[in-house]
Design a protein around this motif. Structure first.
Motif, PDB file in Angstrom:
ATOM      1  N   SER A   1      -6.082 -15.326  66.083  1.00 24.76           N
ATOM      2  CA  SER A   1      -6.274 -13.951  65.617  1.00 24.76           C
ATOM      3  C   SER A   1      -7.606 -13.875  64.903  1.00 24.76           C
ATOM      4  CB  SER A   1      -5.165 -13.535  64.654  1.00 24.76           C
ATOM      5  OG  SER A   1      -3.953 -13.417  65.336  1.00 24.76           O
ATOM      6  N   GLN A   2      -8.242 -12.726  65.041  1.00 23.52           N
ATOM      7  CA  GLN A   2      -9.527 -12.527  64.396  1.00 23.52           C
ATOM      8  C   GLN A   2      -9.604 -11.084  63.926  1.00 23.52           C
ATOM      9  OE1 GLN A   2     -11.819 -15.034  64.011  1.00 23.52           O
ATOM     10  NE2 GLN A   2     -12.854 -13.601  62.654  1.00 23.52           N
ATOM     11  N   SER A   3     -10.131 -10.885  62.732  1.00 24.48           N
ATOM     12  CA  SER A   3     -10.265  -9.525  62.231  1.00 24.48           C
ATOM     13  C   SER A   3     -11.698  -9.289  61.797  1.00 24.48           C
ATOM     14  CB  SER A   3      -9.311  -9.274  61.058  1.00 24.48           C
ATOM     15  OG  SER A   3      -9.695 -10.065  59.947  1.00 24.48           O
ATOM     16  N   GLY A   4     -12.048  -8.036  61.743  1.00 29.07           N
ATOM     17  CA  GLY A   4     -13.369  -7.631  61.280  1.00 29.07           C
ATOM     18  C   GLY A   4     -13.258  -6.340  60.515  1.00 29.07           C
ATOM     19  N   ARG A   5     -13.993  -6.241  59.449  1.00 32.38           N
ATOM     20  CA  ARG A   5     -13.944  -5.053  58.600  1.00 32.38           C
ATOM     21  C   ARG A   5     -15.101  -4.131  58.948  1.00 32.38           C
ATOM     22  NH1 ARG A   5     -11.993  -6.600  53.207  1.00 32.38           N
ATOM     23  NH2 ARG A   5     -10.167  -6.632  54.499  1.00 32.38           N
TER      24      ARG A   5
END
Length: 189
Positions: A153-157
């Motif tokens: 999983s990868q997130s970005g703001r």
């Protein structure tokens, strides 16, 4: 006019044979002692695998282009960082299969008019790397024995008010996912 004469050759000193012998001994011992070791960045990868087939990532989300974008990023990472050659042949030495599971956005803060001020874009994928015989090549101590796939999983703001878009943040997350997937292709110590 002053003429200079070349210096006469120097006679070998007593220490030269000792240094020559020591240098020969060190070079022999270093090659014998390290015969099973490999050095360099390619030593982290399997020597029995030369080619990797990466089919287009299956996409279970509503964004139709994520699978193609991730496949391109993974292919680029494999070619740049590993000794493996990406091929379009399904009979390659190994197959890396990637599947997009989810793509979501979470609102972190809102304006007084309920417009999103800051968001997190989160993507998750499953990856499986198998050789021709169907044996799992990715190794991890935390993976259950009967599972073949890893979940990443990868997130970005992003802040839309600052001009950031969901698409650019998703591309950054895809590039980070590709890097993490290819990092897991390294052999474990």
């Amino acid at each position: 006019m002053v003429m200079t004469m070349p210096a006469p050759p120097t006679a070998p000193t007593r220490l030269q044979p000792v240094w020559t012998m020591a240098l020969c001994l060190v070079s022999v011992l270093s090659t014998v002692g390290c015969a099973g070791y490999q050095i360099g960045p390619h030593a982290m990868y399997r020597s029995d695998i030369r080619t990797v087939y990466v089919p287009v990532a299956r996409n279970d989300t509503f964004r139709h282009d994520l699978g193609v974008r991730l496949t391109e990023a993974v292919n680029r990472e494999i070619e740049q960082r590993t000794p493996y050659k990406v091929t379009g042949d399904p009979t390659a030495d190994s197959t890396l299969t990637v599947r997009f599971l989810t793509e979501t956005k979470r609102v972190l803060t809102e304006t007084s008019g309920d417009d999103p001020r800051a968001l997190d874009a989160v993507v998750s994928v499953q990856a499986t790397w198998l050789d021709r015989s169907g044996q799992v090549l990715m190794q991890n101590q935390l993976l259950p024995d009967n599972s073949l796939a890893f979940t990443f999983s990868q997130s970005g703001r992003l802040v839309p008010e600052a001009g950031q878009s969901v698409e650019t943040e998703l591309q950054d997350a895809i590039d980070d996912l590709a890097t993490r997937i290819v990092s897991n292709m390294e052999m474990r110590w």
